[in-house]
Design an enzyme around this catalytic site. Structure first.
Site, PDB file in Angstrom:
ATOM      1  N   CYS A  62       0.782  -1.244   0.000  1.00  0.00           N
ATOM      2  CA  CYS A  62       0.000   0.000   0.000  1.00  0.00           C
ATOM      3  C   CYS A  62       0.808   1.286   0.000  1.00  0.00           C
ATOM      4  O   CYS A  62       0.675   2.109  -0.908  1.00  0.00           O
ATOM      5  CB  CYS A  62      -0.922   0.039   1.212  1.00  0.00           C
ATOM      6  SG  CYS A  62      -2.002  -1.381   1.370  1.00  0.00           S
ATOM      7  N   HIS A 116      -1.143   6.725   2.058  1.00  0.00           N
ATOM      8  CA  HIS A 116      -1.018   5.787   3.160  1.00  0.00           C
ATOM      9  C   HIS A 116      -0.917   6.593   4.447  1.00  0.00           C
ATOM     10  O   HIS A 116      -0.166   7.554   4.514  1.00  0.00           O
ATOM     11  CB  HIS A 116       0.193   4.879   2.988  1.00  0.00           C
ATOM     12  CG  HIS A 116       0.110   3.720   3.917  1.00  0.00           C
ATOM     13  ND1 HIS A 116      -0.633   2.604   3.633  1.00  0.00           N
ATOM     14  CD2 HIS A 116       0.603   3.542   5.161  1.00  0.00           C
ATOM     15  CE1 HIS A 116      -0.572   1.781   4.655  1.00  0.00           C
ATOM     16  NE2 HIS A 116       0.164   2.321   5.586  1.00  0.00           N
TER      17      HIS A 116
END
Ligand SMILES: *[C@@H]1O[C@H](CO)[C@@H](O)[C@H](O)[C@H]1NC(C)=O
Ligand SMILES: *[C@@H]1O[C@H](CO)[C@@H](O)[C@H](O)[C@H]1NC(C)=O
Ligand SMILES: *[C@@H]1O[C@H](CO)[C@@H](O)[C@H](O)[C@H]1NC(C)=O
Ligand SMILES: *[C@@H]1O[C@H](CO)[C@@H](O)[C@H](O)[C@H]1NC(C)=O
Ligand SMILES: *[C@@H]1O[C@H](CO)[C@@H](O)[C@H](O)[C@H]1NC(C)=O
Ligand SMILES: *[C@@H]1O[C@H](CO)[C@@H](O)[C@H](O)[C@H]1NC(C)=O
Length: 527
Positions: A62, A116
């Site tokens: 991610c 993120h």
């Protein structure tokens, strides 16, 4: 004032942007010909869009992937291979996609997981640089990993498989339901504002845990579920290429299975249930996408808003014996990428572009087949594509190296590929991905090594015919790969081996391969 456009796209720079990012979603969607998953809303969007069938993330995890595609730089430039640094401090002060729109007069807004979270975006989701207003985080996300999943005996656990009665959840809701409500609220507030907007919506699913409304499981009866076509660890897979999926092992229901490290396997009935829950999570996200598109339609914004639907990377559903991202395989690197540009991918004459499709109503009609581009494209291409579709000057191509350049792109605009009437033939020859490892042998941190522990980098090249990956020595202090220090290699010919199970690297004359395919030089996108 609300303006109805009747325009040629090229002359108007004021299209809005709705940028939807799913988390850990591989292209298990109807519009990607997945035979199992029910995704009628994304399929309807796709039917009016251009669907990129071969879109790839630059690193299958991610934080690094999001930083990469939101800055349009590869991980070797952002230097973000883990989650523990902020690119503006550790690499360069790179202008992000939303920031570029903000600097061009757009109101930019973030809902849910876009950047993120944590230090990777300075604990602020890069606010205020990227966003006009503070990013929204759904309050119910704080319960995501808690003991809220009910077992058969009524006790609560922090499980992987976590289908729930939403009204029994703390706060009576779930993060993606809250994201959807907030996205719709923001769309309403934008309607008469005058400024164009850039709204990014980051859904948390189908990322683990599969905490989802229980009704979505009914779409996937367990007796209809099948295992991955290749559920075993391939015999010729170098150890460095494998990752031990430690994150699902931490969940209580998986711990109770006492699965051996690093290979497992997971009992077959549990494999089927993981797949069932993943697919149900995809349908749950699909419904949220449908609600937002319905709002866009109701607010009369569908003909003046570009919509991008994508994901940060994929997730292995048992292929190669893996249950995670963290690799260079297609199941981890390939992503959905659907781009709707009003007037370009679909004519403006139509009365309604979108309307919510109820996945539980099987009578819903199938949308027309989507127009697909099969050339290799990369998530770093999204920034220049969206900029150019909105009529903003596309950022220039980055020089190499580009550490000091604040605004540039390492991708290419895909705008010229969108028009189904032009039918352009080719784009890139390759998509590039990479993945770091701490050692040749499997360790608990092989999934996601900290920067200081990286010793090996797997550079991977995906063409339409093959995937070639070279695992080479890497120095985390200098960020240098040593291409003569080859630890392992993988080569898959996809026509015979679409699942990437038969590694031919050691069988072929490697010197011949390098000469024939021009490798390893072309493993680096800049060379
Ligand atoms: C980074 O860029 C932003 C605008 O993009 C600017 O406001 C800021 O001062 C820059 N920071 C540094 C350290 O150059
Ligand atoms: C990161 O956030 C802190 C606290 O909000 C702020 O003081 C700092 O300037 C930010 N870093 C950068 C590079 O903008
Ligand atoms: C969900 O929970 C509520 C509150 O406990 C209950 O009234 C309802 O019947 C439950 N629904 C289902 C489908 O179990
Ligand atoms: C399950 O499989 C059966 C037999 O193939 C099929 O008829 C049925 O529609 C499937 N159910 C669902 C919900 O997909
Ligand atoms: C877990 O598995 C190991 C060996 O695979 C075995 O020694 C151990 O007893 C098992 N523990 C439980 C609680 O089943
Ligand atoms: C690169 O690796 C080779 C082979 O292991 C080694 O001989 C060489 O010293 C390394 N180069 C650098 C710059 O570390």
């Amino acid at each position: 004032m609300h303006v109805t456009f009747n325009f040629s796209l090229l002359f108007v720079g004021k299209l809005n942007v709705l940028y939807i990012i799913a988390d850990d979603l591989r292209p298990t969607l109807g519009c990607y010909s997945d035979p199992v998953v029910k995704s009628p809303n994304i399929d309807l969007l796709a039917s009016k869009s251009t669907v990129f069938f071969n879109a790839y993330a630059q690193q299958a995890v991610c934080g690094p992937s999001r930083t990469s595609f939101l800055t349009s730089r590869r991980p070797d430039t952002t230097k973000l291979y883990d989650f523990n640094s902020y690119w503006r401090v550790s690499a360069g002060n790179y202008t992000t996609l939303p920031q570029y729109f903000k600097s061009n007069g757009y109101i930019t807004m973030s809902v849910g997981k876009v950047f993120h979270p944590g230090i990777a975006s300075n604990h602020t989701d890069d606010y205020p640089y990227s966003w006009s207003v503070p990013p929204y985080h759904p309050p119910s996300f704080s319960y995501e990993k808690r003991k809220v999943c009910k077992d058969k005996d009524g006790t609560l656990h922090s499980n992987l498989l976590c289908s729930v009665n939403v009204s029994e959840m703390p706060l009576g809701t779930l993060p993606d339901l809250e994201n959807t409500a907030e996205a719709i609220r923001l769309l309403k507030s934008m309607k008469d504002l005058g400024n164009p907007f850039f709204l990014a919506v980051g859904f948390y699913k189908p990322h683990i845990p599969f905490r989802i409304p229980q009704e979505y499981l009914k779409l996937y009866p367990i007796e209809n579920m099948t295992l991955a076509p290749d559920p075993e660890v391939p015999k010729k897979l170098p150890e460095v290429a494998y990752n031990p999926w430690t994150d699902i092992r931490k969940r209580e229901d998986v711990q109770a299975l006492n699965i051996s490290f690093p290979y497992g396997p997971i009992p077959k009935d549990f494999q089927l249930r993981i797949r069932q829950h993943y697919f149900a999570s995809v349908s749950y996200v699909d419904a949220q996408v449908g609600k937002i598109l319905q709002a866009l339609e109701d607010l009369d914004l569908a003909k003046q808003t570009i919509v991008v639907f994508t994901s940060d990377h994929g997730w292995a559903l048992g292929e190669h014996g893996e249950w995670a991202k963290y690799s260079n395989f297609d199941v981890a690197t390939r992503v959905p990428l659907v781009v709707y540009a009003p007037g370009m991918t679909w004519p403006l004459q139509e009365d309604r572009m979108f309307s919510y499709v109820d996945v539980f109503n099987s009578a819903a009609e199938q949308p027309a087949e989507a127009y697909g581009v099969h050339g290799m494209v990369e998530l770093v291409d999204v920034f220049p594509t969206v900029a150019s579709l909105a009529g903003l000057p596309p950022p220039r191509r980055c020089p190499f190296p580009s550490f000091q350049v604040e605004l540039c792109t390492e991708g290419f605009s895909l705008a010229s590929l969108l028009d189904r009437h032009l039918r352009p033939t080719s784009h890139h020859a390759y998509a590039h991905s990479q993945y770091p490892r701490p050692s040749d042998s499997i360790r608990p941190d092989s999934d996601l090594p900290a920067l200081a522990d990286i010793r090996i980098m797997g550079y991977s090249l995906r063409s339409s015919d093959y995937r070639y990956t070279l695992w080479v020595g890497f120095d985390p202090k200098t960020f240098r790969a040593n291409m003569t220090d080859v630890h392992a290699g993988e080569l898959y010919f996809l026509a015979e081996d679409p699942g990437e199970d038969h590694n031919l690297f050691d069988e072929l004359n490697h010197g011949m391969m390098i000469r024939k395919l021009g490798m390893p030089q072309c493993l680096f996108p800049h060379s």
